[in-house]
Design a protein around this motif. Structure first.
Motif, mmCIF file in Angstrom:
data_model
loop_
_atom_site.group_PDB
_atom_site.id
_atom_site.type_symbol
_atom_site.label_atom_id
_atom_site.label_comp_id
_atom_site.label_asym_id
_atom_site.label_seq_id
_atom_site.Cartn_x
_atom_site.Cartn_y
_atom_site.Cartn_z
ATOM 1 N N MET A 1 0.784 -1.387 0.245
ATOM 2 C CA MET A 1 -0.179 0.102 0.130
ATOM 3 C C MET A 1 0.665 1.141 -0.149
ATOM 4 O O MET A 1 0.711 2.272 -0.626
ATOM 5 C CB MET A 1 -1.191 -0.088 1.198
ATOM 6 C CG MET A 1 -2.186 -1.041 1.167
ATOM 7 S SD MET A 1 -3.131 -0.889 2.517
ATOM 8 C CE MET A 1 -3.901 0.755 2.474
ATOM 9 N N ILE A 2 1.870 1.251 0.756
ATOM 10 C CA ILE A 2 2.885 2.511 0.925
ATOM 11 C C ILE A 2 3.333 2.716 -0.667
ATOM 12 O O ILE A 2 3.584 3.983 -1.038
ATOM 13 C CB ILE A 2 3.860 2.154 2.009
ATOM 14 C CG1 ILE A 2 3.283 2.247 3.320
ATOM 15 C CG2 ILE A 2 4.932 3.275 1.836
ATOM 16 C CD1 ILE A 2 4.203 1.765 4.345
ATOM 17 N N TYR A 3 3.930 1.692 -1.193
ATOM 18 C CA TYR A 3 4.536 1.834 -2.442
ATOM 19 C C TYR A 3 3.304 2.286 -3.597
ATOM 20 O O TYR A 3 3.911 3.052 -4.418
ATOM 21 C CB TYR A 3 5.258 0.624 -2.912
ATOM 22 C CG TYR A 3 6.720 0.693 -2.436
ATOM 23 C CD1 TYR A 3 7.798 1.115 -2.906
ATOM 24 C CD2 TYR A 3 6.783 -0.010 -1.073
ATOM 25 C CE1 TYR A 3 9.081 1.147 -2.560
ATOM 26 C CE2 TYR A 3 8.321 0.042 -0.676
ATOM 27 C CZ TYR A 3 9.385 0.641 -1.246
ATOM 28 O OH TYR A 3 10.525 0.485 -0.878
ATOM 29 N N THR A 4 2.253 1.700 -3.305
ATOM 30 C CA THR A 4 1.208 1.997 -4.327
ATOM 31 C C THR A 4 0.839 3.830 -4.254
ATOM 32 O O THR A 4 0.613 4.376 -5.099
ATOM 33 C CB THR A 4 0.141 1.290 -4.059
ATOM 34 O OG1 THR A 4 0.388 -0.008 -4.154
ATOM 35 C CG2 THR A 4 -1.128 1.810 -5.034
ATOM 36 N N VAL A 5 0.801 4.155 -2.874
ATOM 37 C CA VAL A 5 0.657 5.491 -2.529
ATOM 38 C C VAL A 5 1.680 6.434 -3.144
ATOM 39 O O VAL A 5 1.541 7.460 -3.862
ATOM 40 C CB VAL A 5 0.631 5.929 -1.285
ATOM 41 C CG1 VAL A 5 0.609 7.275 -0.946
ATOM 42 C CG2 VAL A 5 -0.843 5.101 -0.404
ATOM 43 N N ALA A 6 2.988 5.857 -3.203
ATOM 44 C CA ALA A 6 4.177 6.635 -3.620
ATOM 45 C C ALA A 6 4.104 6.816 -5.267
ATOM 46 O O ALA A 6 4.195 7.597 -5.521
ATOM 47 C CB ALA A 6 5.380 6.300 -3.157
ATOM 48 N N GLY A 7 3.427 5.844 -5.717
ATOM 49 C CA GLY A 7 3.252 5.668 -7.209
ATOM 50 C C GLY A 7 2.219 6.734 -7.658
ATOM 51 O O GLY A 7 2.175 6.980 -8.644
ATOM 52 N N LEU A 8 1.098 6.857 -6.923
ATOM 53 C CA LEU A 8 -0.011 7.820 -7.064
ATOM 54 C C LEU A 8 0.687 8.908 -7.284
ATOM 55 O O LEU A 8 0.418 9.771 -8.104
ATOM 56 C CB LEU A 8 -0.921 7.831 -5.874
ATOM 57 C CG LEU A 8 -2.106 6.726 -6.015
ATOM 58 C CD1 LEU A 8 -3.072 6.857 -4.685
ATOM 59 C CD2 LEU A 8 -3.051 7.129 -7.209
ATOM 60 N N PHE A 9 1.520 9.333 -6.371
ATOM 61 C CA PHE A 9 2.173 10.810 -6.567
ATOM 62 C C PHE A 9 3.044 10.807 -7.829
ATOM 63 O O PHE A 9 3.124 11.845 -8.362
ATOM 64 C CB PHE A 9 3.173 10.780 -5.116
ATOM 65 C CG PHE A 9 2.338 11.352 -4.043
ATOM 66 C CD1 PHE A 9 2.107 12.827 -3.715
ATOM 67 C CD2 PHE A 9 2.000 10.418 -3.114
ATOM 68 C CE1 PHE A 9 1.274 13.195 -2.726
ATOM 69 C CE2 PHE A 9 1.309 10.911 -2.078
ATOM 70 C CZ PHE A 9 0.836 12.126 -1.768
ATOM 71 N N THR A 10 3.853 9.780 -7.963
ATOM 72 C CA THR A 10 4.666 9.658 -9.399
ATOM 73 C C THR A 10 3.655 9.902 -10.610
ATOM 74 O O THR A 10 4.121 10.775 -11.276
ATOM 75 C CB THR A 10 5.231 8.274 -9.579
ATOM 76 O OG1 THR A 10 6.106 8.034 -8.321
ATOM 77 C CG2 THR A 10 5.989 8.309 -10.671
ATOM 78 N N GLY A 11 2.313 9.499 -10.445
ATOM 79 C CA GLY A 11 1.557 9.570 -11.621
ATOM 80 C C GLY A 11 1.151 10.956 -11.814
ATOM 81 O O GLY A 11 1.006 11.670 -12.962
ATOM 82 N N ILE A 12 0.952 11.515 -10.637
ATOM 83 C CA ILE A 12 0.227 12.954 -10.362
ATOM 84 C C ILE A 12 1.482 13.827 -11.121
ATOM 85 O O ILE A 12 1.340 14.839 -11.896
ATOM 86 C CB ILE A 12 -0.226 13.410 -8.874
ATOM 87 C CG1 ILE A 12 -1.214 12.550 -8.831
ATOM 88 C CG2 ILE A 12 -0.389 14.791 -9.136
ATOM 89 C CD1 ILE A 12 -1.871 12.922 -7.199
ATOM 90 N N ALA A 13 2.695 13.655 -10.713
ATOM 91 C CA ALA A 13 3.759 14.447 -11.250
ATOM 92 C C ALA A 13 3.972 14.099 -12.696
ATOM 93 O O ALA A 13 4.258 15.229 -13.517
ATOM 94 C CB ALA A 13 5.319 13.916 -10.615
ATOM 95 N N GLY A 14 3.868 13.039 -13.061
ATOM 96 C CA GLY A 14 3.733 12.819 -14.524
ATOM 97 C C GLY A 14 2.593 13.573 -15.301
ATOM 98 O O GLY A 14 2.938 14.260 -16.349
ATOM 99 N N VAL A 15 1.457 13.709 -14.564
ATOM 100 C CA VAL A 15 0.457 14.691 -15.457
ATOM 101 C C VAL A 15 0.754 16.254 -15.448
ATOM 102 O O VAL A 15 0.687 16.690 -16.406
ATOM 103 C CB VAL A 15 -0.947 14.577 -14.789
ATOM 104 C CG1 VAL A 15 -1.973 15.388 -15.143
ATOM 105 C CG2 VAL A 15 -1.509 12.999 -15.079
ATOM 106 N N VAL A 16 1.287 16.366 -14.222
ATOM 107 C CA VAL A 16 1.696 17.969 -13.742
ATOM 108 C C VAL A 16 2.741 18.130 -14.952
ATOM 109 O O VAL A 16 2.680 19.546 -15.529
ATOM 110 C CB VAL A 16 1.989 18.190 -12.610
ATOM 111 C CG1 VAL A 16 2.809 19.656 -12.317
ATOM 112 C CG2 VAL A 16 0.926 18.148 -11.478
ATOM 113 N N ILE A 17 3.806 17.575 -15.084
ATOM 114 C CA ILE A 17 5.057 18.130 -15.823
ATOM 115 C C ILE A 17 4.363 17.945 -17.518
ATOM 116 O O ILE A 17 5.045 18.774 -18.226
ATOM 117 C CB ILE A 17 6.120 17.045 -15.602
ATOM 118 C CG1 ILE A 17 7.390 17.709 -16.158
ATOM 119 C CG2 ILE A 17 6.116 15.768 -16.213
ATOM 120 C CD1 ILE A 17 8.816 17.170 -15.816
#
Length: 333
Positions: A229-245
């Motif tokens: 779950m913790i790594y999945t949450v971290a992955g969510l942030f990675t995905g959001i960063a991808g959309v933002v950039i």
């Protein structure tokens, strides 16, 4: 067995007051460093402390900061995630595929890009928690996989979002006059991450696993499930960063991303999160991300060559890791 939280309601292990105070001191030192950098570059160049430049610093902080927020959870567990840079790139490329190539609605395409990051985080967590791969190896492999997939899926060509109405506004729109939306997204995510880390059971187990994973497991906690779950949450942030950039550049650049993970990890460590796990804070990470952005921006304004900028950033990372190791040795003595 019934899972029992080995932590106090604020997320700290019992008897951890001394280390809590040390963490607060480190956070204060990081803030003092930020103030000193702002003062130094303001005196060095009159163009530094202008609203346009400060707004640019905040905008550049957004992507690194979002990545660093997710990485904070991982590092508190005593893990590491080297895949966030290229994972961000893959998430931006998949957003392009969904919105430009498949012409899906804006919300669906954005959620698809975020889900791409979450999926990578889930795979990382599964490989680490279930297959027992070392976090360094598991995420290094994912870094290379994401890098390769981004190039293959995009055909080694940028994907432009010019035809997607409203996509550019995700990062560069201004709900608050003079402040890009990407900055608001960063602050909103920081608030959400703070609440999760300090007020929820996920946050408590994040600290518990980093403090003593075996003791946490023996207390009846399914540490494998929570690490996934913790790594999945971290992955969510990675995905959001991808959309933002992607929104900020108005394109998905398949060769972008390498090196972002180092800046994000440096921001987390500068902010007081321990590489050995068990200690960290969202506020510290946010300060660390600002330090990295201010430093890079200040060096550019002073016309320092890119090569020397890399040297300075590398030295900062080295000092941050050394300081963390020194803190650990003193804590153990």
């Amino acid at each position: 067995m019934t899972e029992k939280s080995p932590l106090k309601p604020d997320g700290r292990a019992a008897g951890s007051t001394k280390s809590f105070l040390r963490a607060k001191l480190q956070q204060s030192l990081a803030f003092a460093t930020l103030v000193v950098l702002l003062a130094f570059f303001s005196l060095a160049n009159d163009a530094f402390f202008t609203w346009s430049n400060i707004s640019g610093i905040l905008l550049s902080t957004a992507v690194i900061g979002i990545l660093a927020l997710g990485t904070t959870f991982v590092i508190i567990t005593g893990g590491i995630d080297l895949s966030i840079g290229t994972g961000m790139t893959l998430a931006s490329v998949m957003t392009g595929i969904f919105l430009v190539n498949m012409q899906l609605p804006l919300v669906v395409g954005v959620l698809g890009g975020i889900a791409t990051g979450a999926l990578m985080g889930f795979i990382n967590g599964f490989n680490i928690a279930v297959l027992r791969l070392p976090p360094f190896i598991a995420t290094l492999a994912m870094m290379l996989i994401a890098q390769g997939l981004a190039l293959v899926i995009s055909g080694v060509r940028p994907i432009y979002f010019s035809s997607v109405e409203g996509f550019r506004d995700i990062a560069l729109g201004t709900l608050v006059p003079g402040l890009p939306n990407a900055v608001l997204i960063l602050f909103a995510l920081a608030g959400a991450a703070y609440l999760v880390l300090s007020k929820t059971i996920l946050g408590r187990y994040t600290f518990a696993i980093g403090s003593n994973e075996e003791a946490t497991r023996l207390s009846g906690v399914d540490t494998r499930k929570w690490k996934i779950m913790i790594y999945t949450v971290a992955g969510l942030f990675t995905g959001i960063a991808g959309v933002v950039i992607a929104s900020r550049l108005n394109s998905a650049q398949p060769q972008l991303g390498a090196g972002y993970e180092l800046q994000a990890i440096a921001a987390v460590i500068i902010g007081g999160t321990s590489l050995l796990g068990g200690r960290g804070s969202i506020m510290g990470t946010l300060i660390g991300a600002l330090i990295m952005s201010v430093l890079i921006n200040g060096l550019r304004i002073m016309s320092i060559q890119t090569e020397w900028q890399n040297v300075v950033v590398g030295a900062v990372i080295l000092v941050a890791v050394f300081t963390d190791a020194l803190r650990q040795r003193r804590a153990g003595s």
